[in-house]
Motif scaffolding. Sequence first.
Motif, short mmCIF file in Angstrom:
data_model
loop_
_atom_site.label_atom_id
_atom_site.label_comp_id
_atom_site.label_asym_id
_atom_site.label_seq_id
_atom_site.Cartn_x
_atom_site.Cartn_y
_atom_site.Cartn_z
N GLU A 1 1.85 1.08 -1.74
CA GLU A 1 2.28 0.24 -2.33
C GLU A 1 2.36 -1.16 -1.47
O GLU A 1 3.24 -0.72 -1.01
CB GLU A 1 3.51 0.34 -3.39
CG GLU A 1 3.30 1.43 -4.48
CD GLU A 1 3.59 1.75 -5.89
OE1 GLU A 1 4.98 1.08 -5.57
OE2 GLU A 1 3.66 2.26 -6.45
N TYR A 2 2.07 -2.15 -1.65
CA TYR A 2 2.64 -3.24 -0.75
C TYR A 2 3.46 -4.30 -1.70
O TYR A 2 2.48 -4.72 -2.93
CB TYR A 2 1.56 -3.72 0.09
CG TYR A 2 -0.18 -3.77 -0.54
CD1 TYR A 2 -0.54 -5.14 -1.02
CD2 TYR A 2 -0.95 -2.87 -1.28
CE1 TYR A 2 -1.17 -5.87 -1.52
CE2 TYR A 2 -2.27 -3.32 -1.72
CZ TYR A 2 -2.16 -4.77 -2.45
OH TYR A 2 -3.33 -5.68 -2.51
N LYS A 3 3.44 -5.77 -1.38
CA LYS A 3 4.34 -7.11 -1.87
C LYS A 3 4.32 -7.65 -0.99
O LYS A 3 4.64 -7.32 0.05
CB LYS A 3 5.22 -6.72 -2.49
CG LYS A 3 5.79 -8.25 -3.24
CD LYS A 3 6.49 -7.55 -4.31
CE LYS A 3 6.76 -8.49 -4.57
NZ LYS A 3 8.54 -8.61 -5.85
N ASN B 1 -0.72 -2.13 9.63
CA ASN B 1 0.21 -0.94 9.17
C ASN B 1 1.52 -1.68 9.20
O ASN B 1 1.78 -2.41 8.98
CB ASN B 1 0.01 -1.06 10.15
CG ASN B 1 1.02 1.29 10.45
OD1 ASN B 1 1.64 1.24 8.98
ND2 ASN B 1 0.95 1.55 11.62
N LEU B 2 1.72 -0.89 7.16
CA LEU B 2 2.98 -1.71 7.00
C LEU B 2 4.43 -0.81 7.43
O LEU B 2 5.31 -1.80 7.47
CB LEU B 2 3.06 -0.81 5.47
CG LEU B 2 2.06 -1.48 4.15
CD1 LEU B 2 1.90 -0.60 2.96
CD2 LEU B 2 2.21 -2.85 3.84
N LEU C 1 2.91 -9.36 4.62
CA LEU C 1 3.30 -8.21 4.18
C LEU C 1 4.80 -7.37 4.14
O LEU C 1 5.06 -7.36 5.30
CB LEU C 1 2.50 -7.87 3.97
CG LEU C 1 1.23 -7.69 3.33
CD1 LEU C 1 -0.54 -6.45 3.18
CD2 LEU C 1 0.45 -8.49 2.29
N GLU C 2 5.29 -6.72 3.47
CA GLU C 2 7.07 -6.63 3.71
C GLU C 2 6.72 -5.74 3.66
O GLU C 2 5.38 -4.86 3.98
CB GLU C 2 7.70 -6.07 1.85
CG GLU C 2 7.92 -8.10 1.45
CD GLU C 2 9.02 -7.34 0.06
OE1 GLU C 2 8.97 -6.49 -0.39
OE2 GLU C 2 8.70 -8.66 -0.62
N LYS C 3 7.93 -5.14 4.79
CA LYS C 3 7.47 -3.66 5.43
C LYS C 3 7.95 -2.54 5.00
O LYS C 3 8.78 -2.53 3.90
CB LYS C 3 9.01 -3.57 6.82
CG LYS C 3 9.07 -2.07 7.94
CD LYS C 3 9.43 -2.81 8.36
CE LYS C 3 9.59 -1.96 9.55
NZ LYS C 3 10.58 -1.51 11.08
N ALA C 4 7.09 -1.62 4.80
CA ALA C 4 7.13 -0.58 4.01
C ALA C 4 8.68 0.48 4.03
O ALA C 4 9.17 -0.04 4.88
CB ALA C 4 6.28 0.96 4.73
#
Length: 549
Positions: free
Chosen positions: A163-165, A134-135, A57-60
């Motif tokens: 929101e995540y990607k 945890n982003l 997952l991409e970092k927030a």
Amino acid sequence: MKTSFSWLLAIACSGALIAANKLGIDNAKDYNRQQCSGMYSKKGWGGDTDPFILTTLEKASSDDQDVFVSLVVFEFRDEDLIGVWPSPDAPEKEYICTQANIDKKYCNSTELGRFILSPNASDSRNEILSTKINLKDPKPPKYDVQRTGYYCVGSSPFSDGAEYKGKVEFRNAYGRLPAAQIAKLPFYAGITIAYAVIGIFWGFLYVQNRHDILPVQNYITAIVIFLIVEQLMTWGFYDYQNNHGSNAIAKVLLIIVSILNAGRNSFSFFLLLIVCMGYGVVKPSLGKTMVYVRFLAMAHFVFGVIYAVASLSITPDNAGPLILFVILPLAGTLTAFYVWTLNSLNYTMKDLLERKQSVKAMMYKKLWWCILASIVVIFGFFFLNSFTFAERSAPDFVPRHWKTRWFILDGWLNLVYMVDIAYVAYLWRPTANNRRFAMSDEIAQDDDGGFDMGSFGGSLDEEDARSPTREDLVNGGVGAAGGARGKGDLSPVPPKPVSEGAGVGTSGASKAQRSSLDGETIFAVGEDGDRWSDDESPRHSEEKQKLTG
């Protein structure tokens, strides 16, 4: 997670069989929250590495507060072990361990933010990985695949407004090709070898009889070579993607393969059409008709390339009414080929039967049976598959068929096509009797076995009828293949060969043409038809002329 997890699972399964081993995952749309793919164990297909599923997952963008995402990895058959029913008549399960569900004792405090698992989840043969990410510092969880199966990765935002990607990599032991596509690698390798074997046998006969080749056989030679190259490129595409993944070069190869596939379809329809028109066997030339056939083949190729490019660049989501301008031209040229081919084949068979050319008519009748058998097989498969695809909406449809779906959609059509090409090549294969068979007509006979007087080029006149002279025989006799035209050129007695030293024909005779042997076909091999029997030797022929003339 109030949205039905089973509904998301069904959507994820329905679109899972795509040519990529890395799938996107996000919460922009509900069906993007979950991704599924078939996986082979290390023993199931072999390979150098241990198969795994890795979710990144991409970092927030903001580091001010923690943003959590719930994640679960499981084998499809364990879907019932995820979530709990609040009550027997509840419309849907509770999937995420929230504080409210902890208070209801659906889960405990250590599972906060994770997917809820059934108490007997530990009894499953496959591991079920339930975690939260945890982003602020997203560490990708890795799931080791121990058994062959259909695995899914589900996600849900736990924190409010999260929101995540990210990407989900399904990595098999053998390489980067998706498990649903790996069977194509040996399949296309095998079919390339099969076409190469056909090419070797065809090439041997072609070289052996290179001085007696018909024009239509040159087209068959070209398509056999083309098929070997096309299937080799297709195998090379899948092999490259398996070793290097779906990178830019793989996409270029995919475009090349799509163009070659469009060329194969156009070339195949073109060849079948000119064969059904009798080119090379019934007609030495098609005249202007050949130009029209070539234009139709080129149009079909252009529309096929446009369709292939559109299918690669347009997704079902953004496909609009303009897609009809891509489909309709291709459907039009395809329909034109079908109608023209069937009408030409019927006309050729009717013409040969009316002229009582039974040997040539039998060749085209065999071709007609080949086409009919292919149509029956295609419609039979379509009929059977319609029952199978009627269950497509079921959540377990793809998990049950992911290993064989490629063959239903693509593999068996290639086999039917290869059998048809091999059969046509067998019927029209080069032999020593090609031109004699193509350029001569069979002496027609009536139903009682007698010769049909109409096949000798004119009506019999008792006052003008006479036996064939030596000059008549040298000029090809009086058969339907083209004997002398004029007074006294007709006789119910079929001609026999004479010696090479016989005199030339008279000035009133037409150009000499060779008559075909009774029952001889284009695929008769050898020179036995060129030898005289004892009763047909030059010596016996001269003695016979002395007695008759």
